[in-house]
Design a protein around this motif. Structure first.
Motif, PDB file in Angstrom:
ATOM      1  N   ALA A 113      47.441   8.797  26.691  1.00  0.00           N
ATOM      2  CA  ALA A 113      47.356   7.721  25.696  1.00  0.00           C
ATOM      3  C   ALA A 113      48.466   6.720  25.975  1.00  0.00           C
ATOM      4  CB  ALA A 113      47.485   8.282  24.275  1.00  0.00           C
ATOM      5  N   ASP A 114      48.434   5.610  25.256  1.00  0.00           N
ATOM      6  CA  ASP A 114      49.527   4.633  25.263  1.00  0.00           C
ATOM      7  C   ASP A 114      50.275   4.725  23.941  1.00  0.00           C
ATOM      8  OD1 ASP A 114      49.007   3.471  27.794  1.00  0.00           O
ATOM      9  OD2 ASP A 114      47.397   2.272  26.913  1.00  0.00           O
ATOM     10  N   THR A 115      51.556   4.352  23.962  1.00  0.00           N
ATOM     11  CA  THR A 115      52.297   4.219  22.713  1.00  0.00           C
ATOM     12  C   THR A 115      52.214   2.773  22.236  1.00  0.00           C
ATOM     13  OG1 THR A 115      54.426   3.599  23.699  1.00  0.00           O
ATOM     14  CG2 THR A 115      53.920   5.963  23.532  1.00  0.00           C
ATOM     15  N   ALA A 116      52.629   2.542  21.004  1.00  0.00           N
ATOM     16  CA  ALA A 116      52.614   1.191  20.454  1.00  0.00           C
ATOM     17  C   ALA A 116      53.504   0.248  21.258  1.00  0.00           C
ATOM     18  CB  ALA A 116      53.060   1.225  18.996  1.00  0.00           C
ATOM     19  N   ASP A 117      54.529   0.799  21.927  1.00  0.00           N
ATOM     20  CA  ASP A 117      55.424  -0.019  22.762  1.00  0.00           C
ATOM     21  C   ASP A 117      54.887  -0.234  24.167  1.00  0.00           C
ATOM     22  OD1 ASP A 117      57.244  -0.324  20.718  1.00  0.00           O
ATOM     23  OD2 ASP A 117      58.462   1.401  21.323  1.00  0.00           O
ATOM     24  N   GLY A 118      53.721   0.343  24.467  1.00  0.00           N
ATOM     25  CA  GLY A 118      53.112   0.137  25.772  1.00  0.00           C
ATOM     26  C   GLY A 118      53.458   1.190  26.810  1.00  0.00           C
ATOM     27  N   ASP A 119      54.146   2.257  26.399  1.00  0.00           N
ATOM     28  CA  ASP A 119      54.447   3.333  27.337  1.00  0.00           C
ATOM     29  C   ASP A 119      53.213   4.216  27.524  1.00  0.00           C
ATOM     30  OD1 ASP A 119      56.978   2.342  27.405  1.00  0.00           O
ATOM     31  OD2 ASP A 119      57.917   4.007  26.319  1.00  0.00           O
ATOM     32  N   ARG A 120      53.110   4.818  28.698  1.00  0.00           N
ATOM     33  CA  ARG A 120      52.022   5.758  28.966  1.00  0.00           C
ATOM     34  C   ARG A 120      52.546   7.175  28.746  1.00  0.00           C
ATOM     35  NH1 ARG A 120      46.617   5.086  28.784  1.00  0.00           N
ATOM     36  NH2 ARG A 120      45.488   6.423  30.250  1.00  0.00           N
ATOM     37  N   VAL A 121      51.772   8.003  28.015  1.00  0.00           N
ATOM     38  CA  VAL A 121      52.191   9.379  27.756  1.00  0.00           C
ATOM     39  C   VAL A 121      51.092  10.354  28.162  1.00  0.00           C
ATOM     40  CG1 VAL A 121      53.808   8.822  25.905  1.00  0.00           C
ATOM     41  CG2 VAL A 121      51.401   9.271  25.351  1.00  0.00           C
ATOM     42  N   PHE A 122      51.532  11.550  28.506  1.00  0.00           N
ATOM     43  CA  PHE A 122      50.673  12.672  28.879  1.00  0.00           C
ATOM     44  C   PHE A 122      51.085  13.832  27.981  1.00  0.00           C
ATOM     45  CE2 PHE A 122      49.744  16.564  31.150  1.00  0.00           C
ATOM     46  CZ  PHE A 122      48.677  16.330  31.996  1.00  0.00           C
ATOM     47  N   GLY A 123      50.193  14.260  27.089  1.00  0.00           N
ATOM     48  CA  GLY A 123      50.501  15.355  26.180  1.00  0.00           C
ATOM     49  C   GLY A 123      49.787  16.622  26.595  1.00  0.00           C
ATOM     50  N   ARG A 124      50.490  17.775  26.491  1.00  0.00           N
ATOM     51  CA  ARG A 124      49.907  19.022  26.972  1.00  0.00           C
ATOM     52  C   ARG A 124      50.339  20.224  26.126  1.00  0.00           C
ATOM     53  NH1 ARG A 124      48.324  23.446  29.714  1.00  0.00           N
ATOM     54  NH2 ARG A 124      49.326  24.017  31.671  1.00  0.00           N
ATOM     55  N   ASN A 125      49.365  21.034  25.698  1.00  0.00           N
ATOM     56  CA  ASN A 125      49.604  22.330  25.078  1.00  0.00           C
ATOM     57  C   ASN A 125      49.329  23.434  26.091  1.00  0.00           C
ATOM     58  OD1 ASN A 125      50.308  21.489  22.522  1.00  0.00           O
ATOM     59  ND2 ASN A 125      48.335  21.952  21.576  1.00  0.00           N
ATOM     60  N   TYR A 126      50.200  24.446  26.096  1.00  0.00           N
ATOM     61  CA  TYR A 126      49.963  25.652  26.889  1.00  0.00           C
ATOM     62  C   TYR A 126      49.694  26.794  25.921  1.00  0.00           C
ATOM     63  CZ  TYR A 126      50.985  29.759  29.769  1.00  0.00           C
ATOM     64  OH  TYR A 126      50.920  30.981  30.414  1.00  0.00           O
ATOM     65  N   ASP A 127      48.482  27.329  25.956  1.00  0.00           N
ATOM     66  CA  ASP A 127      48.041  28.356  25.009  1.00  0.00           C
ATOM     67  C   ASP A 127      47.905  29.711  25.705  1.00  0.00           C
ATOM     68  OD1 ASP A 127      47.765  26.221  23.231  1.00  0.00           O
ATOM     69  OD2 ASP A 127      45.629  25.964  23.706  1.00  0.00           O
ATOM     70  N   PHE A 128      48.479  30.734  25.085  1.00  0.00           N
ATOM     71  CA  PHE A 128      48.438  32.071  25.666  1.00  0.00           C
ATOM     72  C   PHE A 128      48.812  33.066  24.578  1.00  0.00           C
ATOM     73  CE2 PHE A 128      49.821  34.726  29.594  1.00  0.00           C
ATOM     74  CZ  PHE A 128      48.529  35.179  29.766  1.00  0.00           C
ATOM     75  N   HIS A 129      49.232  34.271  24.969  1.00  0.00           N
ATOM     76  CA  HIS A 129      49.786  35.206  23.997  1.00  0.00           C
ATOM     77  C   HIS A 129      51.314  35.172  24.110  1.00  0.00           C
ATOM     78  CE1 HIS A 129      50.503  37.902  27.379  1.00  0.00           C
ATOM     79  NE2 HIS A 129      49.220  37.826  27.694  1.00  0.00           N
ATOM     80  N   GLU A 130      51.994  35.913  23.269  1.00  0.00           N
ATOM     81  CA  GLU A 130      53.460  35.859  23.202  1.00  0.00           C
ATOM     82  C   GLU A 130      54.097  36.045  24.586  1.00  0.00           C
ATOM     83  OE1 GLU A 130      57.156  38.345  21.118  1.00  0.00           O
ATOM     84  OE2 GLU A 130      55.092  38.667  20.478  1.00  0.00           O
ATOM     85  N   THR A 131      54.990  35.146  24.953  1.00  0.00           N
ATOM     86  CA  THR A 131      55.614  35.212  26.272  1.00  0.00           C
ATOM     87  C   THR A 131      56.893  34.380  26.289  1.00  0.00           C
ATOM     88  OG1 THR A 131      55.163  34.980  28.654  1.00  0.00           O
ATOM     89  CG2 THR A 131      54.362  33.219  27.218  1.00  0.00           C
TER      90      THR A 131
END
Length: 400
Positions: A113-131
């Motif tokens: 996505a883009d931010t309101a200031d025009g920066d490009r962002v990459f968001g990521r969740n890592y899903d697993f069990h407790e570690t």
């Protein structure tokens, strides 16, 4: 008196020789393993285990030197986990201490996505069990990029239910640069790896068999972080190698850069019905401006099903479709623009797993969430779904 004086001289001589041997031994050890020693000294715990919330511990590690990755590529990479482990053991510990690398079935979500200031962002969740996880900083030099990445320590052979406390356990973390799950480099290129559940009832690993050199799942991601200046360059690098997914699982990738370009990389056969043989797969690249599912050209998202058109016969066969649709709908409402990195983290919170309602799913926890600002080359990192909580939120910058 003379005999006592002579004995004293002999004793002093022996002690001197022993001291010299110790100095030589210490000097030799430092000369051979000075990068590894410096790396181990940087290993530090930053959050504590919390069984009540199913939190593993979080650590940080600053890797010194080039961790032999140039040599790894020069000798043709590795076509399986055994070859990779052999290279790491021989290169890092000189064959003295056995190392370990493995991966498992994981869920995950990501978006651009883009931010309101025009920066490009990459968001990521890592899903697993407790570690347990470690946030890894590398700066190998010699034309390679500095980067931050995240590694699941159980994939290095460490017990996911216990803290890393002994010297022997810490030595295993030296393999961390070879096992990133996501990261960003100082050129503003980010990449993540995601389970794709290919092959039908029994997941089949991608296992290409051409005359190209070879890479395993996480070493391909490491190559992208170390060498790619852009998404296009990352794709060009990947096209030069055969992919061999680790631990009998299958993965796809998403890569993005600061220009707004992103791409999903998938290794597929013609359809899910004939995808049981990982040797028959070919690389397919889905660019953000030609993604058939995202409903947009300026942003992109990924979970755990194949994006390539006509791969599935029914939506019911798409793992993670519910998380994908939530991200797609939210980004469409926002026209692909989030207020800032914290707002991007809020989207990751929306698809985090503890409250998602997934009984029987082994990947029922979001272990970490990362927002990579590809314009500013910064990282906003939250562990174990403690969104907005001090002590669990970390910021890093590659502008050093």
């Amino acid at each position: 008196m003379k005999k006592k004086s002579t004995a004293k001289k002999v004793l002093l001589t022996i002690l001197g020789v022993l001291l010299a041997l110790v100095i030589v031994l210490v000097g030799t050890v430092y000369a051979v393993w000075h990068d590894e020693i410096t790396t181990l000294l940087s290993f530090q715990q930053v959050t504590q285990r919390d069984e009540s919330h199913k939190d593993g511990s979080v650590y940080v590690l600053n890797v010194s030197g080039g961790y032999h990755f140039d040599e790894f590529l020069a000798q043709g990479g590795a076509s399986n986990d055994t070859e990779l482990i052999s290279f790491i053991t021989n290169s890092i510990t000189k064959g003295i201490i056995p190392m370990s690398i493995k991966t498992s079935e994981i869920a995950c979500s990501a978006f651009t996505a883009d931010t309101a200031d025009g920066d490009r962002v990459f968001g990521r969740n890592y899903d697993f069990h407790e570690t347990n996880t470690v946030i890894v900083y590398t700066n190998p030099g010699n034309g390679r990029h500095a980067s931050y990445s995240t590694v699941d320590l159980q994939f290095l052979g460490l017990d996911s239910t216990k803290d890393v406390t002994t010297f022997g356990q810490k030595i295993l973390t030296l393999a961390a640069p070879f096992a990133p799950l996501d990261g960003v480099n100082d050129a503003g290129v980010a990449c993540g790896i995601f389970m794709s559940y290919q092959g039908g009832e029994k997941v089949a690993a991608t296992n290409q068999q051409t005359d190209k050199p070879d890479l395993t799942s996480t070493t391909m991601l490491r190559m992208i972080l170390d060498y790619a200046d852009s998404v296009e360059e990352a794709v060009e690098l990947v096209e030069k190698y055969d992919l061999h997914d680790s631990a009998k699982t299958s993965f796809h990738y998403m890569i993005a850069d600061s220009t707004g370009k992103s791409a999903i990389l998938e290794w597929v056969s013609d359809s899910s019905d004939d995808d049981a043989d990982g040797a028959n797969r070919h690389l397919n690249v889905i660019w953000n401006d030609a993604d058939p599912l995202s409903g947009a050209t300026d942003w992109q998202m990924i979970t755990n099903f194949i994006i390539t058109p006509d791969y599935y016969t029914a939506d019911a066969n798409k793992p993670g479709l519910d998380r994908y649709e939530l991200l797609r709908d939210r980004l469409a409402e926002l026209n692909g623009v989030v207020a800032d990195e914290e707002a991007a983290m809020g989207l990751l919170d929306a698809v985090s797993r503890r409250d998602w309602g997934n009984p029987g799913d082994s990947n029922s926890l979001t272990i970490h969430s990362a927002v990579y600002n590809l314009t500013d080359k910064t990282v906003l990192w939250v562990g174990n779904e403690h969104y907005g909580e001090e002590g669990y939120t970390f910021r890093f910058s590659l502008n050093k």
